[in-house]
Design an enzyme around this catalytic site. Structure first.
Site, short mmCIF file in Angstrom:
data_model
loop_
_atom_site.label_atom_id
_atom_site.label_comp_id
_atom_site.label_asym_id
_atom_site.label_seq_id
_atom_site.Cartn_x
_atom_site.Cartn_y
_atom_site.Cartn_z
CG HIS A 142 -49.15 -54.23 8.51
ND1 HIS A 142 -49.06 -53.23 6.83
CD2 HIS A 142 -49.61 -54.37 8.82
CE1 HIS A 142 -51.02 -53.47 7.57
NE2 HIS A 142 -51.23 -54.33 8.87
CD GLU A 200 -44.96 -51.15 4.71
OE1 GLU A 200 -45.28 -51.97 4.99
OE2 GLU A 200 -45.85 -50.64 4.11
CB CYS A 227 -51.46 -49.31 4.68
SG CYS A 227 -51.18 -50.71 6.21
CB CYS A 271 -47.01 -49.10 7.12
SG CYS A 271 -48.00 -50.65 7.28
#
Ligand SMILES: [Zn+2]
Length: 287
Positions: A94, A96, A121, A124
């Site tokens: 992801h 992040e 999300c 994360c």
């Protein structure tokens, strides 16, 4: 708003530095554009998202982590999502994770603020909760400023498992090589964060455009952990390279003898390639 030409030239500049802008460049940009660093980060989010490789979702996410590093402006570390077309969705990196891993890999002291193109999300939020300053972490979205604590109240974190360490606040471990390993790989493993499994591990990818190293980052909830191979691939992505477009010559996975848990992940990624890659598996011992 920055012009398309300016965004493209900044993309090329950031790609050449493998996904970062250090304090002097950040200061120069802030002054020339008349922006503070947070506004600059928001303006640069489209550049971060340009690094994304999302063949499954086609959803481009960009993130930028700021380490103020006692400077007036601070260092910026870019990140973007990375998906693998023919592999399990759990291998996805992801944005992040990518930005925080980039800061971590480059020796940042901490992340004070993360700007993201979209709300993070749950996965994360949990990944960011492993940071030593999770209680103070600021999160900036295009139309909202918030904090991780607001996004993740009643959290489950390292302390719940009796772990007093955290990402950006863990001591490097001392490792003893059993067989020949490169200094860069040994260093990456020694500063990996593996308080739960004890498998202080790292990966080095050798490509025609240079080498990329990644360190393992674990998480108290286990699932959002970032494998060393994901970490190294994400660093490749931030140099504008991908496993589809750039030929990988060799991957070396370093693990702790008796604690190995990363070989199957490495093999899964290699299985998705259309060409042969040498996988070298080396072991070290904790001193
Ligand atoms: Zn996420």
């Amino acid at each position: 708003m920055l012009s398309q030409d300016m965004l493209q030239s900044l993309y090329e500049r950031i790609k050449a530095s493998r996904g970062k802008l250090l304090n002097s460049e950040v200061k120069q940009l802030c002054k020339s554009l008349g922006m503070d660093v947070e506004a600059l980060m928001l303006a640069l989010l489209p550049v971060a998202a340009k690094f994304a490789k999302p063949p499954i979702s086609n959803f481009y996410v960009g993130a930028i982590a700021l380490d103020r590093n006692l400077e007036e402006f601070g260092d910026l570390y870019f990140g973007a999502n990375l998906e693998f077309a023919h592999e399990a969705l759990s291998l996805v990196v992801h944005a992040e994770q990518s930005a925080i891993n980039n800061a971590w890999s480059n020796g940042a002291a901490k992340v004070d603020l993360i700007a993201i193109t979209d709300a993070p999300c749950g996965y994360c939020r949990q990944f960011m909760n492993e940071l030593h300053n999770a209680d103070e972490l600021n999160v900036t979205l295009p139309h909202k400023k918030t904090t991780l604590r607001h996004l993740l109240p009643e959290d489950f974190g390292p302390n719940d498992l009796g772990n007093s360490q955290s990402v950006f606040n863990s001591e490097p471990v001392r490792l003893q090589a059993i067989e020949h390993v490169s200094d860069s790989l040994l260093k990456a493993a020694s500063r990996s964060y593996a308080p739960y499994s004890g498998n202080y591990s790292a990966v080095e990818i050798e490509t025609e455009h240079g080498n990329f190293v990644g360190s393992y980052i674990e998480n108290a909830a286990y699932s959002p952990s970032l494998s060393p191979l994901q970490s190294a691939l994400s660093q490749m992505e931030l140099a504008g390279l991908s496993i589809d477009e750039c030929r990988i010559h060799k991957i070396t996975l370093l693990e702790i003898e008796g604690k190995e848990n990363q070989l199957d992940v490495a093999k899964a990624v290699l299985n998705s390639l259309l060409y042969e890659v040498e996988l070298n598996h080396v072991k070290v011992r904790l001193v």
